[in-house]
Every structure is written in structure tokens, then in C-alpha cells.
Design an enzyme around this catalytic site. Structure first.
Site, PDB file in Angstrom:
ATOM      1  N   LYS A  37       0.772  -1.152  -0.032  1.00  0.00           N
ATOM      2  CA  LYS A  37       0.163   0.011   0.056  1.00  0.00           C
ATOM      3  C   LYS A  37       0.764   1.355   0.037  1.00  0.00           C
ATOM      4  O   LYS A  37       1.643   1.469   0.804  1.00  0.00           O
ATOM      5  CB  LYS A  37      -0.962   0.192   1.316  1.00  0.00           C
ATOM      6  CG  LYS A  37      -1.884   1.201   1.327  1.00  0.00           C
ATOM      7  CD  LYS A  37      -2.752   1.058   2.443  1.00  0.00           C
ATOM      8  CE  LYS A  37      -2.126   1.874   3.811  1.00  0.00           C
ATOM      9  NZ  LYS A  37      -1.899   3.407   3.670  1.00  0.00           N
ATOM     10  N   ASP A  63      -4.070   4.052  -1.835  1.00  0.00           N
ATOM     11  CA  ASP A  63      -4.886   4.707  -0.869  1.00  0.00           C
ATOM     12  C   ASP A  63      -4.742   6.294  -0.856  1.00  0.00           C
ATOM     13  O   ASP A  63      -4.175   6.857  -0.061  1.00  0.00           O
ATOM     14  CB  ASP A  63      -4.236   4.058   0.569  1.00  0.00           C
ATOM     15  CG  ASP A  63      -5.354   4.505   1.819  1.00  0.00           C
ATOM     16  OD1 ASP A  63      -6.495   4.784   1.261  1.00  0.00           O
ATOM     17  OD2 ASP A  63      -4.840   4.216   2.689  1.00  0.00           O
ATOM     18  N   LYS A  65      -7.807   8.181  -0.904  1.00  0.00           N
ATOM     19  CA  LYS A  65      -8.968   8.577  -0.405  1.00  0.00           C
ATOM     20  C   LYS A  65      -9.582   9.898  -1.072  1.00  0.00           C
ATOM     21  O   LYS A  65      -9.881  10.924  -0.399  1.00  0.00           O
ATOM     22  CB  LYS A  65      -8.699   8.776   1.006  1.00  0.00           C
ATOM     23  CG  LYS A  65      -8.242   7.562   1.909  1.00  0.00           C
ATOM     24  CD  LYS A  65      -8.151   8.042   3.650  1.00  0.00           C
ATOM     25  CE  LYS A  65      -7.799   6.702   4.374  1.00  0.00           C
ATOM     26  NZ  LYS A  65      -6.622   6.390   3.838  1.00  0.00           N
ATOM     27  N   ASP A  68     -13.869  14.431  -3.583  1.00  0.00           N
ATOM     28  CA  ASP A  68     -14.122  16.104  -4.105  1.00  0.00           C
ATOM     29  C   ASP A  68     -15.655  16.059  -5.029  1.00  0.00           C
ATOM     30  O   ASP A  68     -16.342  14.837  -4.750  1.00  0.00           O
ATOM     31  CB  ASP A  68     -12.957  16.263  -5.119  1.00  0.00           C
ATOM     32  CG  ASP A  68     -12.734  17.815  -5.067  1.00  0.00           C
ATOM     33  OD1 ASP A  68     -13.705  18.510  -5.254  1.00  0.00           O
ATOM     34  OD2 ASP A  68     -11.592  18.161  -5.044  1.00  0.00           O
ATOM     35  N   PRO A  70     -18.229  15.366  -8.247  1.00  0.00           N
ATOM     36  CA  PRO A  70     -18.101  14.146  -8.773  1.00  0.00           C
ATOM     37  C   PRO A  70     -17.086  14.175 -10.095  1.00  0.00           C
ATOM     38  O   PRO A  70     -16.324  13.244 -10.366  1.00  0.00           O
ATOM     39  CB  PRO A  70     -19.562  13.910  -9.355  1.00  0.00           C
ATOM     40  CG  PRO A  70     -20.094  14.514  -8.035  1.00  0.00           C
ATOM     41  CD  PRO A  70     -19.584  15.732  -7.746  1.00  0.00           C
ATOM     42  N   THR A 125     -10.153   4.939  11.057  1.00  0.00           N
ATOM     43  CA  THR A 125      -9.885   4.159  12.191  1.00  0.00           C
ATOM     44  C   THR A 125      -9.208   5.147  13.482  1.00  0.00           C
ATOM     45  O   THR A 125      -9.293   4.694  14.549  1.00  0.00           O
ATOM     46  CB  THR A 125      -9.012   2.999  12.019  1.00  0.00           C
ATOM     47  OG1 THR A 125      -7.515   3.512  11.202  1.00  0.00           O
ATOM     48  CG2 THR A 125      -9.602   1.963  11.208  1.00  0.00           C
ATOM     49  N   GLN A 195      -4.246   4.787  16.211  1.00  0.00           N
ATOM     50  CA  GLN A 195      -5.093   4.021  15.964  1.00  0.00           C
ATOM     51  C   GLN A 195      -6.058   4.069  17.161  1.00  0.00           C
ATOM     52  O   GLN A 195      -5.622   3.715  18.160  1.00  0.00           O
ATOM     53  CB  GLN A 195      -4.982   2.735  15.184  1.00  0.00           C
ATOM     54  CG  GLN A 195      -3.963   2.686  13.972  1.00  0.00           C
ATOM     55  CD  GLN A 195      -4.745   3.180  12.886  1.00  0.00           C
ATOM     56  OE1 GLN A 195      -6.018   3.568  12.721  1.00  0.00           O
ATOM     57  NE2 GLN A 195      -4.046   3.211  11.744  1.00  0.00           N
ATOM     58  N   ARG A 216       3.590  -0.143  10.462  1.00  0.00           N
ATOM     59  CA  ARG A 216       4.444  -0.024  11.239  1.00  0.00           C
ATOM     60  C   ARG A 216       5.079  -1.287  12.143  1.00  0.00           C
ATOM     61  O   ARG A 216       6.434  -1.597  12.172  1.00  0.00           O
ATOM     62  CB  ARG A 216       4.662   1.005  12.330  1.00  0.00           C
ATOM     63  CG  ARG A 216       4.638   2.372  11.951  1.00  0.00           C
ATOM     64  CD  ARG A 216       4.223   3.392  12.650  1.00  0.00           C
ATOM     65  NE  ARG A 216       2.476   3.570  12.669  1.00  0.00           N
ATOM     66  CZ  ARG A 216       1.847   4.559  13.244  1.00  0.00           C
ATOM     67  NH1 ARG A 216       2.444   5.454  13.974  1.00  0.00           N
ATOM     68  NH2 ARG A 216       0.392   4.331  13.302  1.00  0.00           N
TER      69      ARG A 216
END
Length: 237
Positions: A37, A63, A65, A68, A70, A125, A195, A216
């Protein structure tokens, strides 16, 4: 679709701004993880050519995310087609029109045999019920995840990103159809970090995760390959 659970697989999060470090991790973990990732930190620091370079031939979870209007999200999805990610994220809170625009752009811009699975992020998370309440969302993380999860699947998404604590409720409400990807996974004894809603690999597997994301505890281990192998063995156990 079959009700038989899919085997839970391991994604390693390469969270760094350093291309050489990311490449070293990716090379050293090849064969020990199922996917790598790369996210905002690396893409913003190193650029998308470096994303492509580090990923090489390994399956890529990109990743970003996206969130905005469409048209902008659709254009971003088209721009990412050269990277050929296997998984690509956007925020479910962007709404139905945004997710549908991303779906249409993905189907248009990517070859049929190389389309990524679009994953809608439900609730980060790092947010707990109190953190959500500060943003005006009442009812807690579980209710918000279920609302956004149902909306995302109805808007053409392939799956969801959710906390391990929402896996079982999502499976109960939505069945086996969604691909569920779960960050915030911490092997027993590891640091919780930033987290809030976490589980061990085996707990996430048993709750219904298709993919777990570990960063990590693998990349900062004295022997990252051994740490990844131990998690893979836990998932297979």
C-alpha cells in the site's frame, strides 16, 4: 455469490516519504505479503512515477481517499489509470453522485482485465464515537459505518475500508458481497500508535476481513520479512 469466506490476505503499508526506503521495504517483503500500500504521504512526497517504480510488478493498493465534486474525482480516477492499482480508495462521505462518477470513470478508463476494485472509506480508524460527534455525526461509529457502507455498495463500489470492529456488523447487513479491507491491525503486544479501533490479525480474520493492512509492526520491525511471515502464519492458522 458463495457464502464461503474468502481467505484473509495481508497488505503492508509503506508509510514513508523516502523512495529508497519504500523500494527497500517493497523488495524485502516481496513474497511475504500479498500486496503493498502506498498512500498520500508517499505520493505527495515522491510523485506518481515513484509510486509506479516502487510498486513494480507487485499488486498495488493506492490509498488516496479521493473526495471532491463528482467531476473532479472522475477525472482523478482517469488520470490514475496508468498506474494500474488493484485497489483504489475514495471517501463514501463524498456521496452517491461522486461514487457513481468514480465507478463510471473507472470502467471507462481502465482495461476490463485491469480495473481496480473501488473501495469506499467509511469512518477512519483514528476516529472514535467522541471524535465523530465533534464533526456533527451522531449515533457513533458503528451506525455511521453501516449507513455509509450501504450507500457505497448501492453506488457501485466493490468494497469498503472499515475498522475491524465494524466487520461483523457489515457482514451481517451486507453479506459476502463487499470486499472488506481493514486498517488499524496490530499484532498482540505491538504499539497502538494513533489508531483507536484496532484488532489483532486473527481477530480481524475471524470477523470477516478480506484484507488486513499492517504498517509499522512490519516496516519498523528488526526483521520486516519475519514480522510479515508471522502475521501471514497467524492468518492461516
Amino acid at each position: 455469490m458463495s457464502d464461503t469466506p474468502r481467505p484473509t490476505k495481508l497488505i503492508v503499508a509503506l508509510d514513508t516519504q523516502d523512495t529508497a526506503q519504500a523500494r527497500q521495504w517493497a523488495t524485502g517483503l516481496a513474497g511475504h505479503v500479498d500486496m503493498i500500500k502506498l498512500g498520500l504521504e508517499f505520493a505527495y512526497a515522491a510523485g506518481f512515477d515513484a509510486v509506479s517504480d516502487v510498486a513494480g510488478t507487485q499488486p498495488l493498493f493506492l490509498d488516496l481517499k479521493l473526495h471532491d465534486i463528482p467531476n473532479t474525482v472522475a477525472s482523478a480516477v482517469r488520470s490514475l489509470s496508468r498506474l494500474r492499482p488493484r485497489l483504489l480508495t475514495l471517501h463514501a462521505s463524498g456521496g452517491r453522485a461522486m461514487m457513481q462518477a468514480a465507478r463510471a470513470a473507472c470502467d471507462e478508463a481502465f482495461p476490463a482485465d485491469a480495473r481496480p476494485q473501488l473501495l469506499a472509506v467509511t469512518v477512519l480508524t483514528s476516529l472514535d464515537d467522541a471524535g465523530l460527534a465533534e464533526t456533527g455525526v451522531q449515533g457513533g461509529a458503528r451506525d455511521q459505518v453501516l449507513r455509509l457502507g450501504a450507500l457505497a455498495m448501492d453506488s457501485g463500489m466493490d468494497g469498503l475500508v472499515c475498522s475491524a470492529h465494524e466487520l461483523a456488523p457489515l457482514r451481517q447487513e451486507l453479506g459476502r458481497a463487499p470486499v472488506l479491507v481493514t486498517p488499524g491491525i496490530r499484532p498482540a503486544g505491538s504499539d497502538q500508535g494513533d489508531q483507536k479501533r484496532i484488532m489483532t490479525p486473527a481477530q480481524a480474520r475471524d470477523a470477516g476481513a478480506d484484507w488486513i493492512v499492517v504498517g509499522r509492526p512490519i516496516t519498523r520491525a528488526a526483521d520486516p520479512a519475519a514480522a510479515a511471515a508471522a502475521i501471514a502464519a497467524e492468518l492461516a492458522g
